[in-house]
Motif scaffolding. Structure first.
Motif, PDB file in Angstrom:
ATOM      1  N   GLU A 376      34.030  40.785  32.005  1.00 34.85           N
ATOM      2  CA  GLU A 376      35.119  41.112  32.921  1.00 34.85           C
ATOM      3  C   GLU A 376      35.797  39.848  33.448  1.00 34.85           C
ATOM      4  O   GLU A 376      37.028  39.801  33.584  1.00 34.85           O
ATOM      5  CB  GLU A 376      34.594  41.952  34.082  1.00 34.85           C
ATOM      6  CG  GLU A 376      34.186  43.364  33.673  1.00 34.85           C
ATOM      7  CD  GLU A 376      33.615  44.149  34.846  1.00 34.85           C
ATOM      8  OE1 GLU A 376      33.447  43.551  35.932  1.00 34.85           O
ATOM      9  OE2 GLU A 376      33.344  45.353  34.678  1.00 34.85           O
ATOM     10  N   ILE A 377      34.997  38.825  33.753  1.00 32.48           N
ATOM     11  CA  ILE A 377      35.579  37.583  34.271  1.00 32.48           C
ATOM     12  C   ILE A 377      36.476  36.939  33.223  1.00 32.48           C
ATOM     13  O   ILE A 377      37.593  36.503  33.524  1.00 32.48           O
ATOM     14  CB  ILE A 377      34.460  36.612  34.711  1.00 32.48           C
ATOM     15  CG1 ILE A 377      33.759  37.152  35.959  1.00 32.48           C
ATOM     16  CG2 ILE A 377      35.026  35.227  34.992  1.00 32.48           C
ATOM     17  CD1 ILE A 377      32.550  36.351  36.384  1.00 32.48           C
ATOM     18  N   VAL A 378      35.996  36.862  31.989  1.00 28.70           N
ATOM     19  CA  VAL A 378      36.802  36.263  30.923  1.00 28.70           C
ATOM     20  C   VAL A 378      38.096  37.052  30.721  1.00 28.70           C
ATOM     21  O   VAL A 378      39.183  36.473  30.541  1.00 28.70           O
ATOM     22  CB  VAL A 378      35.983  36.186  29.619  1.00 28.70           C
ATOM     23  CG1 VAL A 378      36.854  35.732  28.464  1.00 28.70           C
ATOM     24  CG2 VAL A 378      34.801  35.238  29.789  1.00 28.70           C
ATOM     25  N   TRP A 384      45.061  36.541  34.382  1.00 29.44           N
ATOM     26  CA  TRP A 384      45.535  35.573  35.370  1.00 29.44           C
ATOM     27  C   TRP A 384      46.457  34.539  34.722  1.00 29.44           C
ATOM     28  O   TRP A 384      47.479  34.155  35.290  1.00 29.44           O
ATOM     29  CB  TRP A 384      44.330  34.895  36.019  1.00 29.44           C
ATOM     30  CG  TRP A 384      44.675  33.801  36.976  1.00 29.44           C
ATOM     31  CD1 TRP A 384      44.953  33.923  38.295  1.00 29.44           C
ATOM     32  CD2 TRP A 384      44.767  32.401  36.672  1.00 29.44           C
ATOM     33  NE1 TRP A 384      45.225  32.702  38.844  1.00 29.44           N
ATOM     34  CE2 TRP A 384      45.122  31.742  37.870  1.00 29.44           C
ATOM     35  CE3 TRP A 384      44.602  31.644  35.518  1.00 29.44           C
ATOM     36  CZ2 TRP A 384      45.305  30.361  37.934  1.00 29.44           C
ATOM     37  CZ3 TRP A 384      44.785  30.278  35.571  1.00 29.44           C
ATOM     38  CH2 TRP A 384      45.124  29.652  36.766  1.00 29.44           C
ATOM     39  N   LYS A 385      46.106  34.108  33.524  1.00 27.15           N
ATOM     40  CA  LYS A 385      46.929  33.115  32.825  1.00 27.15           C
ATOM     41  C   LYS A 385      48.321  33.666  32.518  1.00 27.15           C
ATOM     42  O   LYS A 385      49.318  32.933  32.600  1.00 27.15           O
ATOM     43  CB  LYS A 385      46.231  32.675  31.536  1.00 27.15           C
ATOM     44  CG  LYS A 385      45.009  31.796  31.771  1.00 27.15           C
ATOM     45  CD  LYS A 385      44.400  31.346  30.457  1.00 27.15           C
ATOM     46  CE  LYS A 385      43.219  30.412  30.705  1.00 27.15           C
ATOM     47  NZ  LYS A 385      42.604  29.946  29.436  1.00 27.15           N
ATOM     48  N   VAL A 386      48.386  34.943  32.163  1.00 28.30           N
ATOM     49  CA  VAL A 386      49.684  35.552  31.889  1.00 28.30           C
ATOM     50  C   VAL A 386      50.560  35.524  33.139  1.00 28.30           C
ATOM     51  O   VAL A 386      51.749  35.176  33.091  1.00 28.30           O
ATOM     52  CB  VAL A 386      49.496  36.998  31.389  1.00 28.30           C
ATOM     53  CG1 VAL A 386      50.844  37.707  31.262  1.00 28.30           C
ATOM     54  CG2 VAL A 386      48.767  37.000  30.049  1.00 28.30           C
ATOM     55  N   GLN A 387      50.002  35.882  34.276  1.00 33.05           N
ATOM     56  CA  GLN A 387      50.756  35.874  35.524  1.00 33.05           C
ATOM     57  C   GLN A 387      51.185  34.454  35.904  1.00 33.05           C
ATOM     58  O   GLN A 387      52.324  34.226  36.314  1.00 33.05           O
ATOM     59  CB  GLN A 387      49.918  36.488  36.649  1.00 33.05           C
ATOM     60  CG  GLN A 387      49.536  37.939  36.440  1.00 33.05           C
ATOM     61  CD  GLN A 387      50.736  38.865  36.450  1.00 33.05           C
ATOM     62  OE1 GLN A 387      51.773  38.577  37.040  1.00 33.05           O
ATOM     63  NE2 GLN A 387      50.597  40.003  35.776  1.00 33.05           N
ATOM     64  N   LYS A 388      50.287  33.491  35.752  1.00 29.58           N
ATOM     65  CA  LYS A 388      50.607  32.113  36.127  1.00 29.58           C
ATOM     66  C   LYS A 388      51.637  31.504  35.190  1.00 29.58           C
ATOM     67  O   LYS A 388      52.488  30.697  35.616  1.00 29.58           O
ATOM     68  CB  LYS A 388      49.337  31.260  36.127  1.00 29.58           C
ATOM     69  CG  LYS A 388      48.315  31.664  37.171  1.00 29.58           C
ATOM     70  CD  LYS A 388      48.868  31.616  38.583  1.00 29.58           C
ATOM     71  CE  LYS A 388      49.131  30.214  39.075  1.00 29.58           C
ATOM     72  NZ  LYS A 388      49.542  30.197  40.503  1.00 29.58           N
ATOM     73  N   LEU A 431      44.035  38.639  41.351  1.00 34.25           N
ATOM     74  CA  LEU A 431      43.132  38.511  40.207  1.00 34.25           C
ATOM     75  C   LEU A 431      42.081  37.434  40.475  1.00 34.25           C
ATOM     76  O   LEU A 431      40.910  37.583  40.096  1.00 34.25           O
ATOM     77  CB  LEU A 431      43.927  38.171  38.951  1.00 34.25           C
ATOM     78  CG  LEU A 431      44.710  39.322  38.309  1.00 34.25           C
ATOM     79  CD1 LEU A 431      45.590  38.795  37.188  1.00 34.25           C
ATOM     80  CD2 LEU A 431      43.755  40.379  37.767  1.00 34.25           C
ATOM     81  N   GLU A 432      42.483  36.352  41.114  1.00 36.43           N
ATOM     82  CA  GLU A 432      41.527  35.302  41.474  1.00 36.43           C
ATOM     83  C   GLU A 432      40.425  35.857  42.367  1.00 36.43           C
ATOM     84  O   GLU A 432      39.241  35.526  42.193  1.00 36.43           O
ATOM     85  CB  GLU A 432      42.246  34.151  42.185  1.00 36.43           C
ATOM     86  CG  GLU A 432      42.973  33.206  41.272  1.00 36.43           C
ATOM     87  CD  GLU A 432      43.498  31.999  42.023  1.00 36.43           C
ATOM     88  OE1 GLU A 432      42.880  31.620  43.046  1.00 36.43           O
ATOM     89  OE2 GLU A 432      44.513  31.430  41.601  1.00 36.43           O
ATOM     90  N   TYR A 433      40.831  36.680  43.326  1.00 38.25           N
ATOM     91  CA  TYR A 433      39.813  37.254  44.209  1.00 38.25           C
ATOM     92  C   TYR A 433      38.856  38.146  43.429  1.00 38.25           C
ATOM     93  O   TYR A 433      37.630  38.089  43.621  1.00 38.25           O
ATOM     94  CB  TYR A 433      40.474  38.053  45.329  1.00 38.25           C
ATOM     95  CG  TYR A 433      39.463  38.707  46.234  1.00 38.25           C
ATOM     96  CD1 TYR A 433      38.770  37.961  47.183  1.00 38.25           C
ATOM     97  CD2 TYR A 433      39.169  40.069  46.126  1.00 38.25           C
ATOM     98  CE1 TYR A 433      37.822  38.535  48.006  1.00 38.25           C
ATOM     99  CE2 TYR A 433      38.215  40.653  46.938  1.00 38.25           C
ATOM    100  CZ  TYR A 433      37.555  39.889  47.877  1.00 38.25           C
ATOM    101  OH  TYR A 433      36.605  40.463  48.678  1.00 38.25           O
ATOM    102  N   ASP A 434      39.401  38.974  42.524  1.00 37.64           N
ATOM    103  CA  ASP A 434      38.539  39.834  41.706  1.00 37.64           C
ATOM    104  C   ASP A 434      37.612  38.995  40.822  1.00 37.64           C
ATOM    105  O   ASP A 434      36.435  39.343  40.621  1.00 37.64           O
ATOM    106  CB  ASP A 434      39.395  40.758  40.833  1.00 37.64           C
ATOM    107  CG  ASP A 434      40.142  41.789  41.652  1.00 37.64           C
ATOM    108  OD1 ASP A 434      39.706  42.063  42.788  1.00 37.64           O
ATOM    109  OD2 ASP A 434      41.166  42.309  41.168  1.00 37.64           O
ATOM    110  N   ILE A 435      38.157  37.888  40.293  1.00 42.11           N
ATOM    111  CA  ILE A 435      37.349  37.019  39.442  1.00 42.11           C
ATOM    112  C   ILE A 435      36.216  36.384  40.254  1.00 42.11           C
ATOM    113  O   ILE A 435      35.042  36.402  39.848  1.00 42.11           O
ATOM    114  CB  ILE A 435      38.231  35.944  38.790  1.00 42.11           C
ATOM    115  CG1 ILE A 435      39.168  36.586  37.766  1.00 42.11           C
ATOM    116  CG2 ILE A 435      37.377  34.865  38.133  1.00 42.11           C
ATOM    117  CD1 ILE A 435      40.259  35.660  37.259  1.00 42.11           C
TER     118      ILE A 435
END
Length: 463
Positions: A376-378, A384-388, A431-435
């Motif tokens: 899930e983290i990966v 996250w990369k797509v959003q950034k 997403l960072e928080y979920d990660i």
């Protein structure tokens, strides 16, 4: 004048003292606060108590016994009695103490892991929520600018009243988001103060946190569950304790000698008396009871020692035993073939199998959880990369140029582009928080939080 100087000096000292006490809350202080947590201190005391050396003896108990034979207080028996240890019970006891010590250490590791998880989770929530609050402020401002532009365009051919209504509705929603951010930050700060009371601000910076690339790289090979994971260690030590306990109970059944005692039988001659038929030989000049000569004459009616009469008297009883006969030995032997210990053996076997089942379940469950969390983290890092990437493209100005060329620099479209970038940044933060939330749970399982020598557990967990 002197009093004023004294007052100013005292005030200055007070200000310096307050400044020395009040300082920003740091990650180091938050991590160190776990050592003062009452739950951890109680668990540590329990672990230290279980680690004490109990020593070994050749007997289970040693007791002193006293028996009074008759209320004349003439006969007293003193005995020192011990119960010898069963065959093999010494090594079984040692193994049980060792497994109990390991089990309490595992419980301490579990307690520390979850206490540190709570601190890291609350701190990360505060740090990320503060970032979210900054983006919510910018989104709120963008929406205010949109409302202003729509008011300026009122009456023109391109004006749409529906857009203004939507913008006004968004203004209310954005204001509610700002209020929620403020409340969440206050609640998080109150929770942090419950762990570290004395701080005037929060100095939790993002440099303490690993980057998303570091997380993805550290988890790309997966994590193998081993016996050092606190939950697995706890279940394993519990299984070993039950096995040691079962072996001890089995060895305890080898107590064929119930007890061994050595005693001394004391007789007080001056207090010992018995009824005895005395004749002339007993009360004569050379008799043992010549003190009763006159009484004997009175009872028998004899006039001299030459009479053959006898009479009964209560006389002292002489203790004519040898010294070696005054000691005695007491031995009790158990007859094991008449006992029924099948019930105890069955219960021990069930407890041992239950503990083994719990250990296997802990390994299986943690293997599934760790594998799922890593995947899930990966996956979330990829999102996250797509959003950034979108945010970086907007910040670089490429999208602004595209909108400007296609729409003639329409301010509403430019505001929408800015809003899209902020919304993508907001999604990336969530997403960072979920990660990080999953990452903290993963670190709790792996046992990195249980290590008191680690300062930055978030980065150390990737090594």
């Amino acid at each position: 004048m002197y009093d004023n100087r004294l007052f100013i000096t005292a005030s200055f000292v007070t200000i310096l003292s307050a400044a020395a006490v009040a300082a920003p809350l740091t990650w180091e202080q938050l991590v160190e606060s776990v050592d003062k947590d009452p739950v951890y201190q109680t668990s540590e005391k329990r672990s230290q108590a279980a680690s004490q050396d109990v020593g070994t003896k050749l007997w289970d108990n040693l007791e002193f016994r006293y028996q009074l034979d008759g209320f004349s207080f003439a006969k007293h028996d003193f005995e020192l009695r011990l119960k010898p240890k069963s065959f093999g019970i010494g090594s079984a006891d040692k193994r049980q103490y060792e497994t109990l010590r390991d089990y309490q250490k595992a419980r301490l590791a579990v307690d520390r892991s979850y206490l540190l998880y709570d601190r890291y989770e609350r701190a990360l929530r505060y740090v990320i929520r503060r970032k979210i609050a900054e983006i919510d402020k910018q989104l709120y401002q963008v929406n205010l600018d949109r409302i202003e532009v729509l008011h300026l365009k009122a009456g023109s051919e391109t004006f749409n009243s529906q857009d203004l209504i939507v913008a006004l509705e968004q203004e209310s929603a954005r204001r509610a988001e700002l209020l929620g951010d403020s409340t969440a930050l206050k609640d998080a700060e109150l929770k942090l103060r419950s762990w570290v009371p004395d701080f005037d601000s929060v100095g939790l910076d993002t440099s303490w946190l690993p980057t998303m690339d570091e997380l993805a790289k550290g988890l790309q090979d997966g994590i193998a569950v081993n016996d050092q994971f606190p939950e697995v260690m706890k279940a394993k030590s519990k299984m070993e304790y039950e096995q040691a306990k079962s072996k001890r109970d089995l060895a305890k059944g080898n107590d064929f000698i119930s007890h061994i005692g050595v005693g001394y039988s004391l007789r007080v001659e001056s207090l010992m008396k018995k009824y005895k038929e005395l004749d002339a030989g007993d009360v004569g000049p050379y008799g043992a009871y010549n003190d009763y000569y006159k009484d004997w004459l009175d009872k028998t009616g004899c006039s001299s020692i030459n009479c053959d009469g006898t009479a009964e008297f209560l006389v002292p009883d002489k203790d004519d035993r040898q010294l070696k006969d005054k000691f005695f030995v007491n031995l009790a032997v158990r007859l094991p073939f008449l006992d029924d210990n099948n019930g105890n053996a069955l219960r021990n076997q069930v407890d041992e199998l239950d503990a083994e089942s719990d250990y296997l379940d802990a390994v299986r469950t943690l293997t599934q959880k760790v594998s799922r969390l890593s995947e899930e983290i990966v996956a979330l890092v990829a999102q996250w990369k797509v959003q950034k990437d979108f945010v970086e493209k907007v910040n670089a100005g490429n999208l602004f140029e595209d909108f400007a060329q296609s729409a003639g620099a329409d301010p509403l479209l430019l505001l929408r582009a800015r809003e899209s970038a902020l919304e993508s940044d907001l999604k990336a933060l969530k997403l960072e928080y979920d990660i990080f939330d999953r990452y903290l749970i993963l670190l709790t399982y792996t046992g990195i939080f249980a290590n008191p020598n680690v300062k930055n557990h978030l980065r150390e967990g990737l090594k």
